[in-house]
Scaffold this active site. Sequence first.
Site, PDB file in Angstrom:
ATOM      1  NE  ARG A  95      42.324 -54.810   6.491  1.00 17.62           N
ATOM      2  CZ  ARG A  95      41.448 -54.209   5.723  1.00 17.62           C
ATOM      3  NH1 ARG A  95      40.853 -54.886   4.764  1.00 17.62           N
ATOM      4  NH2 ARG A  95      41.168 -52.933   5.857  1.00 17.62           N
ATOM      5  NE  ARG A 105      40.594 -55.229   9.346  1.00 21.95           N
ATOM      6  CZ  ARG A 105      41.883 -55.415   9.675  1.00 21.95           C
ATOM      7  NH1 ARG A 105      42.351 -56.627   9.746  1.00 21.95           N
ATOM      8  NH2 ARG A 105      42.679 -54.380   9.831  1.00 21.95           N
ATOM      9  CG  ASP A 112      45.244 -53.884  17.388  1.00 21.28           C
ATOM     10  OD1 ASP A 112      45.894 -53.026  16.773  1.00 21.28           O
ATOM     11  OD2 ASP A 112      44.238 -54.442  16.910  1.00 21.28           O
ATOM     12  CB  CYS A 152      41.691 -60.590   7.809  1.00 20.56           C
ATOM     13  SG  CYS A 152      41.184 -59.469   9.067  1.00 20.56           S
ATOM     14  CE  LYS A 178      50.857 -55.310  13.028  1.00 21.53           C
ATOM     15  NZ  LYS A 178      49.683 -54.995  12.184  1.00 21.53           N
ATOM     16  CG  ASN A 179      49.144 -51.483  13.544  1.00 18.79           C
ATOM     17  OD1 ASN A 179      49.583 -52.260  12.692  1.00 18.79           O
ATOM     18  ND2 ASN A 179      48.281 -51.853  14.467  1.00 18.79           N
ATOM     19  CG  ASP A 204      32.468 -48.331   3.844  1.00 18.63           C
ATOM     20  OD1 ASP A 204      33.259 -49.076   4.447  1.00 18.63           O
ATOM     21  OD2 ASP A 204      31.616 -47.664   4.427  1.00 18.63           O
TER      22      ASP A 204
END
Length: 420
Positions: free
Chosen positions: A94, A123, A307, A118, A22-23, A126
């Site tokens: 996000r 999160r 994670d 979230c 997914k990431n 910047d």
Amino acid sequence: MAKYVISEGVPLRGSVRVDGAKNAVLPIIAASLLSESKSIIEEVPDLNDVRIMCDLLRCLGTDVQKQSDPTTISFETKEITNSTAPYELVNKLRASFLVMGPMLARTGYVRVALPGGCPIGSRPVDLHLKGFSALGAEITQGHGYIEARKNKKLVGNKIYLDFPSVGATENIMMAAVMAEGQTIIENAANEPEIVDLASYLNEMGAIVVGAGTDTIRIEGVTSMKGCTHTVIPDRIEAGTFMIAAAITNGEVRIENVVPDHLKPVVAKLKETGLEISEELSAITVKSIGGLKPIDVKTLPYPGFPTDMQAQVTSMLSCIPGTSMVIETIFENRFMHISELKRMGANIKIDGRTAVIEGKPCLTGACVKATDLRAGAALVLAGLAAEGATEISEIQHIDRGYSGFAEKLKSLGAKITRVED
Ligand code: EPZ
């Protein structure tokens, strides 16, 4: 809303194949915006997050087409027809913020709704904006949106990331690939998903060197072309199934993995006494009980992944003795703990540290998923608990695990998905 019902805990046995990461696929889909020609992405996991990212690209002008193999999707953006990533999509995902870099590089202007926080933390973005500014973009904020525009070409620069942010590294890489001259990202994130994105960018014609290390160098090119790319396997889904085998005292072979990507997870789990054997693209985990408590601290890659923190907390809750888990990446990533305590877990939280007094067995209960990995952790606890467990709000789990119940059922789990 749907829920999972686990009637009882049983040892899991058999083999399971994990999907594409997914990431990795989310930034890669965003990066396809960099070219007007078609890209074909393979091993795309069937996830809610991926569907939202595809919807976002359609909204920007991309023709998204599933191929005959449903895990292969083509992305072709002949023209950007809209420069705004709307609140209703960014609020759901996000990672939508990752379109900022490629849009800035391709068109010179982009407007993205500020991604909210979230459950796991505020999160901020910047560091993403610091990078865009360093490349010469003008950043303005207002009415819940961030705008970035470049008056002429973006110009390469040296950018130091105060924290090795995965998203900021990815967004800046994508913004820099067609900038004038060289960009150097220092203190860059090293995650395997960064390397996969860099591979895709280079296959498109970019010149990205050093991905996977603290310093990434990007030489600006004049154009990018679509290509075919196969997404790396999901190391977090693989790690979740490793813990499913461990927590149920079972034996499971996990296929379609890159063992190297799981080094920190394998090393840590072996400290408990778990039997783990590696093949070229598979890992087998076997537990006969008698595991030992350990201490875990989450860190940027190649440290233990945040994670996997919730999942390992579930596992340590079922290993007698005192374990400690320290979460250094996100400020609020212990929400699974109150739910685990409803299953009898004995865990004390002190700031970013959780002290776990493990027990031989948790008891089934009705619990609620608060975020993606917390939900997965509760499923793991339910797979090992005495009696029945119901996990509600499982839309959170659908974001990152495709066919989760089916895969677990194929390993013998007594789990069903119940649609309300
Ligand atoms: C990515 O999120 C992953 N998401 C997350 O996975 C993962 O937990 C995280 O990296 C860390 O590995 C995707 O790749 C889509 P970060 P990201 O920027 O990029 C701070 C999952 O469960 N920070 O590395 O948002 C931030 O507050 C999800 O699959 C800033 O201060 O993570 C956090 O404390 C959850 N300023 C830390 O860095 C910034 O500009 C790590 O964030 C950006 C981040």
